[in-house]
Design an enzyme around this catalytic site. Structure first.
Site, PDB file in Angstrom:
ATOM      1  N   GLU A   1       1.024  -0.683   0.242  1.00 13.55           N
ATOM      2  CA  GLU A   1       0.362   0.315  -0.237  1.00 13.55           C
ATOM      3  C   GLU A   1       0.638   1.797  -0.005  1.00 13.55           C
ATOM      4  O   GLU A   1       1.734   1.073   0.440  1.00 13.55           O
ATOM      5  CB  GLU A   1      -1.510  -0.237   1.569  1.00 13.55           C
ATOM      6  CG  GLU A   1      -1.895   1.101   1.550  1.00 13.55           C
ATOM      7  CD  GLU A   1      -2.546   1.309   2.811  1.00 13.55           C
ATOM      8  OE1 GLU A   1      -3.738   2.079   3.087  1.00 13.55           O
ATOM      9  OE2 GLU A   1      -2.168   0.624   4.174  1.00 13.55           O
TER      10      GLU A   1
ATOM     11  N   CYS B   1      -5.211  -2.619   2.813  1.00 14.23           N
ATOM     12  CA  CYS B   1      -5.437  -2.689   4.147  1.00 14.23           C
ATOM     13  C   CYS B   1      -6.693  -2.650   5.476  1.00 14.23           C
ATOM     14  O   CYS B   1      -6.738  -3.454   5.631  1.00 14.23           O
ATOM     15  CB  CYS B   1      -4.337  -1.162   4.562  1.00 14.23           C
ATOM     16  SG  CYS B   1      -3.707  -1.345   5.725  1.00 14.23           S
TER      17      CYS B   1
ATOM     18  N   LYS C   1      -9.987   2.430  -2.683  1.00 19.11           N
ATOM     19  CA  LYS C   1     -10.271   2.109  -1.118  1.00 19.11           C
ATOM     20  C   LYS C   1     -11.147   2.705  -0.243  1.00 19.11           C
ATOM     21  O   LYS C   1     -11.615   3.679   0.139  1.00 19.11           O
ATOM     22  CB  LYS C   1      -8.383   2.157  -0.419  1.00 19.11           C
ATOM     23  CG  LYS C   1      -8.928   2.180   1.566  1.00 19.11           C
ATOM     24  CD  LYS C   1      -7.224   2.322   1.908  1.00 19.11           C
ATOM     25  CE  LYS C   1      -7.703   1.864   3.834  1.00 19.11           C
ATOM     26  NZ  LYS C   1      -6.163   2.675   4.727  1.00 19.11           N
TER      27      LYS C   1
END
Length: 265
Positions: A43, A143, A109
């Protein structure tokens, strides 16, 4: 669907230095030429996980997207990882999926890390992404998304008739060492509940905020068993995912047929 070679590039991302990170990760990725089908980078691999990096966010015509295309073509494999990218008035933590022919898909995300105030600086994505590569259906996520199982649920007979949505679930991360146990546990949970392979790629080292990362990148099979696991050092490791074993498990244990229907909002 043939077997798929997947490579974890677990590195020590340089703080706020995109050019240095492209050079650093370029050397690691270069060792994989003709040896893999899919490469995972961490990430925010050009800057580290930082709210302060937002002011220098690139756009889709910037050097990092061009670099990813160059690397994918050079090694003959798809590459994925996330970068802070500006689109209009917002900056997204955007996971890019680049193929050797220059093809590019992206996932923004959805779950922004409130604990680190990511939600105050970055724009949130909404839509899940599934890409097809080498006969595999792949779902890339970032994540904190790992903590939200509804969003990653592998549904049956929804995206493709008579089959599950995807075969491989990916997570790229900057997941601190202080929460390593949840990282390891949740990767296994996502694999078991979704009857899927899961690959989690985390960074190592200590970032500019003094936060330590223990790596613990792993490839997990559909029963929750680790196919490969990393420790807390820089490493490049390649694992072959077995297509026949995945299909056999789904036929032997068809839990997807008893899954709950739902609508994601």
């Amino acid at each position: 669907m043939d077997n798929l070679r997947i490579s974890l590039v677990q590195g020590d991302t340089r703080w706020h230095d995109p050019a240095a990170n492209r050079e650093y990760y370029g050397e690691l990725v270069g060792s994989l030429r003709d040896l893999t089908d899919l490469v995972l980078l961490p990430e925010t691999f050009t800057s580290g996980f930082s709210n302060d990096a937002i002011d220098r966010a690139e756009d889709m015509d910037g050097p990092t997207v061009a670099w990813l295309r160059e690397q994918a073509a050079k090694i003959g494999a798809a590459i994925t990882g996330s970068v802070q990218l500006r689109v209009g008035d917002g900056v997204y933590n955007r996971m890019l999926f680049v193929t050797p022919d220059g093809g590019l898909r992206h996932y923004d995300k959805r779950h922004l890390f409130r604990y680190a105030r990511e939600h105050e600086r970055y724009a949130a994505g909404r839509e899940r992404l599934t890409v097809e590569w080498k006969g595999w259906r792949i779902c890339p996520q970032v994540c904190y998304d790992l903590r939200f199982p509804v969003f990653s649920r592998n549904r049956y007979d929804v995206e493709r008739p008579g089959q599950l949505d995807y075969d491989l679930l990916l997570f790229v991360a900057n997941w601190p060492a202080a929460r390593a146990y949840p990282w390891k546990t949740l990767l296994r949970a996502r694999a078991i509940e979704n009857l899927s392979y899961v690959a989690g790629l985390n960074r190592v080292g200590t970032d500019g905020n003094g936060i330590a990362y223990s790596g613990d990148s792993a490839v997990i099979d559909f029963l929750g068993h680790p196919v490969s696991e990393c420790t807390d050092e820089e490493v490049v490791v390649t694992t072959t995912l077995q297509a026949a074993e995945l299909q056999a498990h789904r036929e032997r244990f068809p839990a997807m047929l008893d899954g709950d229907a739902f609508e994601l909002r």
